[in-house]
Design an enzyme around this catalytic site. Structure first.
Site, PDB file in Angstrom:
ATOM      1  N   CYS A  54       0.754  -1.196   0.051  1.00  0.00           N
ATOM      2  CA  CYS A  54      -0.036   0.125  -0.096  1.00  0.00           C
ATOM      3  C   CYS A  54       0.949   1.249   0.052  1.00  0.00           C
ATOM      4  CB  CYS A  54      -0.948  -0.036   1.396  1.00  0.00           C
ATOM      5  SG  CYS A  54      -1.628  -1.643   1.469  1.00  0.00           S
TER       6      CYS A  54
ATOM      7  N   GLY B  68     -13.782  -9.366  -2.409  1.00  0.00           N
ATOM      8  CA  GLY B  68     -13.164 -10.369  -1.269  1.00  0.00           C
ATOM      9  C   GLY B  68     -11.768  -9.492  -0.688  1.00  0.00           C
TER      10      GLY B  68
ATOM     11  N   ARG C 211     -22.640  -5.598   7.106  1.00  0.00           N
ATOM     12  CA  ARG C 211     -22.321  -6.888   6.786  1.00  0.00           C
ATOM     13  C   ARG C 211     -21.011  -7.032   7.757  1.00  0.00           C
ATOM     14  NH1 ARG C 211     -20.476 -10.105   1.498  1.00  0.00           N
ATOM     15  NH2 ARG C 211     -20.243 -12.078   2.209  1.00  0.00           N
TER      16      ARG C 211
ATOM     17  N   CYS D 126     -12.250  -0.323   4.046  1.00  0.00           N
ATOM     18  CA  CYS D 126     -12.082   0.614   2.717  1.00  0.00           C
ATOM     19  C   CYS D 126     -12.800  -0.267   1.642  1.00  0.00           C
ATOM     20  CB  CYS D 126     -10.768   1.015   2.497  1.00  0.00           C
ATOM     21  SG  CYS D 126      -9.589  -0.316   2.440  1.00  0.00           S
TER      22      CYS D 126
END
Lengths: 141, 383
Positions: B84, B120, B191, B203
């Site tokens: 990242c 996912g 969820r 995010c």
């Protein structure tokens, strides 16, 4: 007879985690797993699990096996609802602090999820399938 | 400047609206951001001496593929991967090239197309003993949240409030992926991902790109009447620790920020605006403390007091953060920098931080067992 390519690694069955290699556990009299085995560096005292032939800190090859106690403290845990490939959710994972000074990550199983508490004592368990051993943790009783 | 380095300024910025672009090739995703940055810098593609490209999972040679479609084929490319922190690392390398006198005009790009992977959790290293035992990134952050709640009495509502603030800011940012506000109830009711983190505390998956052009400060005024100086740059890697460590202290951010503060003489009290790595709600709280905005255990108070909201004393993530923009991994570092540069230039419209003079960007990168994170890159910008 046709030959199919061997997979590079044993495909993981759902939720069974990675198998332990021979150097990573100490067998009992009947061959079952008794303790996880890590390494301790005789030169700089760095300890680790899984074991290593070379110290990752000081590059020494003076590594001795570190027998890890079967009971540790559950430092933190979480119930995972979205799973990586080959895992079926939900399942619980946690970090366990062993008295020897290593922290181990693993699956946590409890008869009742609400029995789990941060800092509770947990014990390592071993499960065998197809001759391979895996480890997980559950509340010490 | 230390090391005999000369001062470097940002003279051009570009960013695309983050979102899901499954059918858009990576270079076409990046192209508008690159064109905008070059145009703003009043630099022709033929003047660019090197391209520093950050991306993590968008395929090799991302920089060359972008260059091919933007009139810069043949220009030396440095492709950077630090999870990242990829494009922040690319920026740092670009800064070094200009600061050292090696180059005058360089382009930084950050691009990522996460929709290539489907949805996912991010695929992690399958040689990693934790990954093969069920670790996922949301799980790692969730465990930090569990421990933080245990140690400091923070509640699920406290942590969810980070998302409410992020979305309030993001609603003011046309380039954010999500531009609607939300409530604590909606966040907690979304969820479950990994307890206590729910979907809206993570995010969103998305694609995005950002770009910046750098040159020496002494010629920046020829290109832009509001060039923004790079006041500092620091990169750290995580320390491998096999024993007990406090997971509520992100050691890599503490170390990286302290070293940068010391190096530049600029401290947290001097900052006017921050873009930090809010990949998950709990992360932002831990980073308030790690960056020195408040003491241990005080992050929720800082949040609830409004100090880190627009209008507060130290707004954090005025862009809406990764929580609103999404986190196209390789693009996020550069995107944060575009936001901070534009904040310092007074271009941020409804989300403008009043009189912002000094800004900080912070990204951390990836996870692997035994580490807080693999990488951390922190930069300081000033008028």
């Amino acid at each position: 007879m046709s030959k199919t390519a061997e997979p590079l690694a044993t495909p993981l069955k759902p939720n069974q985690g990675r198998t332990l290699s021979q150097s990573e556990f100490e067998p009992g009299i009947s061959g079952e797993c008794q303790n996880l085995i890590g390494s301790q560096c005789k030169d700089c005292s760095f300890k680790l699990f899984p074991p290593s032939a070379i110290c990752p800190e000081c590059l020494s090859e003076n590594m001795s096996p570190l027998r890890i106690s079967t009971t540790g403290k559950l430092y933190c845990y979480t119930k995972v609802h979205i799973a990586p490939p080959s895992w079926v959710a939900p399942y619980i994972i946690g970090y366990i602090d062993m008295p020897e000074g290593v922290r181990i990550f693993g699956k946590v199983e409890a008869a009742r999820e609400k029995d789990l508490r941060i800092d509770m004592p947990v014990t390592v368990n071993f499960a065998e399938s197809d001759g391979q051993w895996r480890y997980f943790f559950s509340p010490t009783n | 400047m230390n090391n005999g380095f000369r001062s470097v300024s940002v003279i051009g910025t570009g960013i695309v609206k983050f979102g899901k672009f499954k059918d858009l090739p990576v270079p076409h995703l990046a192209r508008p951001a690159v064109i905008d940055a070059l145009r703003e810098a009043q630099v022709s593609p033929k003047q660019i001496e090197a391209i520093y490209s950050g991306s993590a999972i968008s395929g090799w040679m991302a920089g060359q593929r972008i260059a091919r479609d933007t009139g810069m084929s043949g220009v030396p490319v440095i492709n950077c991967e630090n999870a990242c922190s990829s494009s922040a690392t690319a920026f740092r390398e670009a800064w070094i090239a200009v600061a050292s006198g090696m180059s005058n005009y360089v382009l930084v790009t950050g691009v990522e197309k996460l929709t290539r992977l489907g949805g996912g959790t991010l695929p992690l290293d399958n040689e990693d003993i934790e990954v093969t035992n069920g670790m996922v990134m949301p799980g790692l952050y969730a465990m930090r949240a569990q421990r933080y709640m245990h140690d400091y009495g923070a509640t699920e509502i406290d942590i969810a409030t980070v998302a409410v603030k992020a979305r309030r800011h993001g609603a003011l940012n046309p380039d954010a992926q999500i531009t609607t506000e939300t409530t604590v109830e909606e966040v907690l009711g979304s969820r479950k991902i990994s307890d206590p983190l729910t979907l809206l505390q993570c995010c969103p998956t998305g694609d995005g790109a950002a770009a910046l052009v750098l040159c020496p400060t002494e010629i920046a005024g020829n290109h832009n009447n509001q060039p923004i100086k790079v006041l500092g740059s620091h990169l750290a890697s995580g320390r491998y620790l096999s024993g007990y460590r406090d997971m509520t202290i992100p050691e890599i951010t503490v170390r990286c920020s302290n070293e940068l503060y010391e190096e530049t003489g600029i401290g947290p009290e001097d900052l006017d605006v921050i873009e930090c790595h809010d990949a998950f709600t709990i992360a932002e709280l831990l980073y308030y403390e790690a960056l020195g905005l408040c003491g241990r255990g005080e992050a929720t108070k800082l949040l609830h007091d409004g100090a880190t909201s627009l209008g507060g004393r130290i707004p954090v993530n005025p862009s809406g953060g990764l929580l609103s923009k999404g986190h196209p991994v390789g693009a996020s570092g550069a995107a944060q920098m575009v936001e901070i540069v534009r904040q310092l230039q007074g271009r941020c419209g409804y989300r403008q931080v009043a009189d912002a003079r000094i800004g900080l960007t912070h990204v951390t990168g990836g996870g692997t067992y035994g580490f807080d994170h693999g990488a951390c890159a922190i930069h300081l910008f000033g008028r």
